[in-house]
Design a protein around this motif. Sequence first.
Motif, PDB file in Angstrom:
ATOM      1  N   LEU A  57      20.909   2.669 -25.543  1.00 26.41           N
ATOM      2  CA  LEU A  57      19.907   3.576 -26.106  1.00 26.41           C
ATOM      3  C   LEU A  57      18.541   2.907 -25.983  1.00 26.41           C
ATOM      4  N   PRO A  58      17.448   3.685 -25.957  1.00 26.44           N
ATOM      5  CA  PRO A  58      16.109   3.088 -25.905  1.00 26.44           C
ATOM      6  C   PRO A  58      15.803   2.274 -27.162  1.00 26.44           C
ATOM      7  N   PRO A  59      14.877   1.300 -27.060  1.00 26.41           N
ATOM      8  CA  PRO A  59      14.529   0.458 -28.204  1.00 26.41           C
ATOM      9  C   PRO A  59      14.118   1.240 -29.449  1.00 26.41           C
ATOM     10  N   ASP A  60      13.337   2.314 -29.284  1.00 28.99           N
ATOM     11  CA  ASP A  60      12.923   3.095 -30.452  1.00 28.99           C
ATOM     12  C   ASP A  60      14.122   3.700 -31.173  1.00 28.99           C
ATOM     13  N   ALA A  61      15.105   4.176 -30.407  1.00 22.06           N
ATOM     14  CA  ALA A  61      16.290   4.785 -31.006  1.00 22.06           C
ATOM     15  C   ALA A  61      17.117   3.739 -31.757  1.00 22.06           C
ATOM     16  N   VAL A  62      17.271   2.548 -31.174  1.00 19.35           N
ATOM     17  CA  VAL A  62      18.009   1.475 -31.834  1.00 19.35           C
ATOM     18  C   VAL A  62      17.265   1.014 -33.085  1.00 19.35           C
ATOM     19  N   PHE A  63      15.952   0.879 -32.968  1.00 22.04           N
ATOM     20  CA  PHE A  63      15.130   0.453 -34.099  1.00 22.04           C
ATOM     21  C   PHE A  63      15.249   1.452 -35.246  1.00 22.04           C
ATOM     22  N   ASN A  64      15.305   2.742 -34.911  1.00 20.23           N
ATOM     23  CA  ASN A  64      15.457   3.772 -35.942  1.00 20.23           C
ATOM     24  C   ASN A  64      16.753   3.603 -36.721  1.00 20.23           C
ATOM     25  N   ILE A  65      17.824   3.195 -36.034  1.00 21.72           N
ATOM     26  CA  ILE A  65      19.109   2.981 -36.700  1.00 21.72           C
ATOM     27  C   ILE A  65      19.017   1.793 -37.657  1.00 21.72           C
ATOM     28  N   VAL A  66      18.429   0.695 -37.183  1.00 19.44           N
ATOM     29  CA  VAL A  66      18.382  -0.542 -37.960  1.00 19.44           C
ATOM     30  C   VAL A  66      17.541  -0.402 -39.226  1.00 19.44           C
ATOM     31  N   ILE A  67      16.401   0.307 -39.138  1.00 18.90           N
ATOM     32  CA  ILE A  67      15.494   0.381 -40.300  1.00 18.90           C
ATOM     33  C   ILE A  67      15.740   1.614 -41.164  1.00 18.90           C
ATOM     34  N   ASP A  68      16.666   2.471 -40.779  1.00 12.99           N
ATOM     35  CA  ASP A  68      16.936   3.694 -41.546  1.00 12.99           C
ATOM     36  C   ASP A  68      17.315   3.341 -42.983  1.00 12.99           C
ATOM     37  N   PRO A  69      16.579   3.853 -43.998  1.00 14.01           N
ATOM     38  CA  PRO A  69      16.921   3.560 -45.396  1.00 14.01           C
ATOM     39  C   PRO A  69      18.327   4.016 -45.768  1.00 14.01           C
ATOM     40  N   ASP A  70      18.868   4.967 -45.019  1.00 20.03           N
ATOM     41  CA  ASP A  70      20.197   5.493 -45.316  1.00 20.03           C
ATOM     42  C   ASP A  70      21.219   5.000 -44.300  1.00 20.03           C
ATOM     43  N   ASN A  71      21.005   3.780 -43.755  1.00 16.42           N
ATOM     44  CA  ASN A  71      21.906   3.315 -42.702  1.00 16.42           C
ATOM     45  C   ASN A  71      23.253   2.814 -43.222  1.00 16.42           C
ATOM     46  N   LYS A  72      23.508   2.957 -44.518  1.00 15.79           N
ATOM     47  CA  LYS A  72      24.844   2.641 -45.030  1.00 15.79           C
ATOM     48  C   LYS A  72      25.887   3.574 -44.413  1.00 15.79           C
ATOM     49  N   LYS A  73      25.433   4.727 -43.886  1.00 15.38           N
ATOM     50  CA  LYS A  73      26.350   5.642 -43.200  1.00 15.38           C
ATOM     51  C   LYS A  73      26.826   5.047 -41.880  1.00 15.38           C
TER      52      LYS A  73
END
Length: 325
Positions: free
Chosen positions: A107-123
């Motif tokens: 995936l592009p860096p922005d998409a990966v970064f969005n996953i890592v910093i997502d406040p709801d990434n416990k999902k």
Amino acid sequence: MERNGRSKEFNMAVPKFLVQLPNKLQNCLKASDLSQIKRFAKHDGHLSLSSDVKRGKKALTFSDVDLEKQLQAWRENPSWADQHAEIKVSVPKGSLCNLKVNVNVGLPPDAVFNIVIDPDNKKVFKNIKEVISRKVLVDEGHRQVVELEQAALWRFLWWSGTIAVNVLVDQNREDHSMKFKQLKTGFMKKFEGCWTVEPLFVDEKACFPFKPKTWPEYCSCSGGKGRLGSKVTLEQLIQPAIVPPPPISWYLRGITTRTTEMLINDLLAEAARIRGDLGPEKSNKESEFSQDIFSEVDNISDIKRRWALRRRYARQYHRGFLTAN
């Protein structure tokens, strides 16, 4: 006699350590240190582990590039085979371990970064039970400094539970980095590290013999069809207030390594799910299979079990799809 005496002493020490461990785990960080927050923000959140990041060299940025355009190339060609993460373990003096993980993500860096910093990434990350609190201390648009407290799951032998982790996080979209550092010492004397996400030119061979160095060059020489992936690095230092003796330290180091590996596997699974959503129309047979299996899952009343099964079936189906192609 001497060996029996040492064995007896070790057997007595092990239960004592194990009994104290759950209580020590619960005595983690509860409050923030305002002066440390100010120092963290003032110095751009640089941590001791950030020495591996090349300073003075401008990182590639893609803030001027539409993520949707980058994802379009993946829609046209979603095929990708995940590789095993490369994990290096070192043991600095006085610490449990220093872990460095490298893995390529489709995936592009922005998409990966969005996953890592997502406040709801416990999902996404199974070792995060819940986000207890989240407070933005600095907001500069592309960069934020956040005070975060999470409840993380832990397991040791026949014990298991949660541990409160209170950290400062410095996340910067310009270079796709996220540095984190524990606020106060408790059971953990040090817990700090850094995520970095760098661009990966997946279809670079299409540009041969030209070797692109920037996104515009890559986009031009590939006719806009070149996919942009990510080189992800996670480095973290773990130093308990009291480092247990061998073989307990070996066992804990192994658990920590497997937990980190699980974290990366969760990231790869989420990337696979996103790529599956981006893929072209499935055949009628594939669509019927997908609808049948997910309709069955949707009838499960337990939300957590339903979510876990959907992710598992999605990964299995996606792997089968790639193999078929």
